[in-house]
Design an enzyme around this catalytic site. Sequence first.
Site, mmCIF file in Angstrom:
data_model
loop_
_atom_site.group_PDB
_atom_site.id
_atom_site.type_symbol
_atom_site.label_atom_id
_atom_site.label_comp_id
_atom_site.label_asym_id
_atom_site.label_seq_id
_atom_site.Cartn_x
_atom_site.Cartn_y
_atom_site.Cartn_z
ATOM 1 C CG HIS A 179 25.491 24.353 39.077
ATOM 2 N ND1 HIS A 179 26.577 24.032 38.291
ATOM 3 C CD2 HIS A 179 25.993 24.814 40.236
ATOM 4 C CE1 HIS A 179 27.695 24.275 38.966
ATOM 5 N NE2 HIS A 179 27.362 24.763 40.143
ATOM 6 C CG ASP B 221 24.137 26.312 42.275
ATOM 7 O OD1 ASP B 221 23.923 25.098 42.495
ATOM 8 O OD2 ASP B 221 23.785 26.885 41.225
ATOM 9 C CB SER C 25 19.096 21.160 41.770
ATOM 10 O OG SER C 25 19.802 19.956 41.944
HETATM 11 O O1 LIG Z 1 18.844 18.736 39.251
HETATM 12 C C1 LIG Z 1 20.020 19.080 39.042
HETATM 13 O O2 LIG Z 1 20.941 19.066 39.901
HETATM 14 C C2 LIG Z 1 20.376 19.547 37.735
HETATM 15 N N1 LIG Z 1 21.530 20.200 37.465
HETATM 16 C C3 LIG Z 1 21.520 20.487 36.128
HETATM 17 C C4 LIG Z 1 22.421 21.112 35.311
HETATM 18 C C5 LIG Z 1 22.150 21.266 33.965
HETATM 19 C C6 LIG Z 1 20.945 20.813 33.455
HETATM 20 F F1 LIG Z 1 20.697 20.990 32.138
HETATM 21 C C7 LIG Z 1 20.013 20.178 34.236
HETATM 22 C C8 LIG Z 1 20.323 20.025 35.575
HETATM 23 C C9 LIG Z 1 19.610 19.420 36.603
HETATM 24 N N2 LIG Z 1 18.371 18.812 36.514
HETATM 25 C C10 LIG Z 1 18.219 17.730 35.691
HETATM 26 O O3 LIG Z 1 19.133 17.171 35.136
HETATM 27 C C11 LIG Z 1 16.843 17.261 35.510
HETATM 28 C C12 LIG Z 1 16.451 16.764 34.174
HETATM 29 C C13 LIG Z 1 16.563 15.879 35.333
HETATM 30 C C14 LIG Z 1 15.388 15.406 36.052
HETATM 31 C C15 LIG Z 1 15.594 14.649 37.168
HETATM 32 C C16 LIG Z 1 14.491 14.181 37.856
HETATM 33 C C17 LIG Z 1 13.198 14.499 37.461
HETATM 34 C C18 LIG Z 1 13.039 15.287 36.336
HETATM 35 C C19 LIG Z 1 14.123 15.761 35.633
#
Ligand SMILES: O=C(O)c1[nH]c2ccc(F)cc2c1NC(=O)[C@H]1C[C@@H]1c1ccccc1
Length: 232
Positions: free
Chosen positions: A41, A89, A183
């Site tokens: 994802h 995933d 993730s």
């Molecule tokens: O972590 C996830 O579950 C996940 N799933 C996605 C799907 C598409 C996608 F373009 C990104 C993700 C993404 N990560 C995020 O949004 C990361 C950017 C955010 C973030 C959170 C905390 C610290 C730094 C950065």
Amino acid sequence: ILGGYEARPHLRPYMASLQLDGQHVCGGFLIAEQWVLSAAHCTEGTNGKLFQVLLGAHSLTEPEPHKRLYRVRAQIAHPGSNIHNNRDDLLLLQLEEKAELNAHVKVLPFQREDRDVEADTLCEAAGWGTVTHSGRRPDKLQQVERPVISRELCNHRTRHDQTITEKMMCTDSRKKDTCKGDSGGPLVCNGVAEGVVTAGSRVCGNYKKPAIYTRIAPYAAWIDGVMASAAG
Ligand SMILES: O=C(O)c1[nH]c2ccc(F)cc2c1NC(=O)[C@H]1C[C@@H]1c1ccccc1
């Protein structure tokens, strides 16, 4: 990571930060010298751009002696992964070159025996994901310890209501939890990677919605096959 604490620097030398334009997007971990495992994802919305993989880091921004950003030669999402659910995933990333292994950069073995981790087993998750409900992003690697919950409880209609397959596992999400940005990182139980934090958007820190991980053992043959076919 919600409700966790700063990891002791470089005690998790397998941790990877998947980055786009210098920004952390998802976690991952080194499963072989030239291979990182993460969540499929995480590639949504990147419209085919390749990640860069940061290894040997504790802080995302400060200069550290063994920190190194690797280019990615190939990104292979599991063929069964899709945007509509959390199934399959997994994402394999082949680095442009073999990572330089040292005290700060090491491979983490993953579970190959396809047997459920017992409920109540305490496992650890780490990541640079959000540390507050408002979405604050940490600079330094965080970690948290979480107990595994049974698939039966996780599948209860008040929890994930029969969506947790035998290729997934859950941990309790009361207060302490993995969250957005964690993730792709590993769930480590007794020193072995048993799961990968799923990247489907989910609420964090709510005990009614336990954390979901892709179990790795069921995918050992797929992982070995991809690494073998791309070798050399
Ligand atoms: O972590 C996830 O579950 C996940 N799933 C996605 C799907 C598409 C996608 F373009 C990104 C993700 C993404 N990560 C995020 O949004 C990361 C950017 C955010 C973030 C959170 C905390 C610290 C730094 C950065």
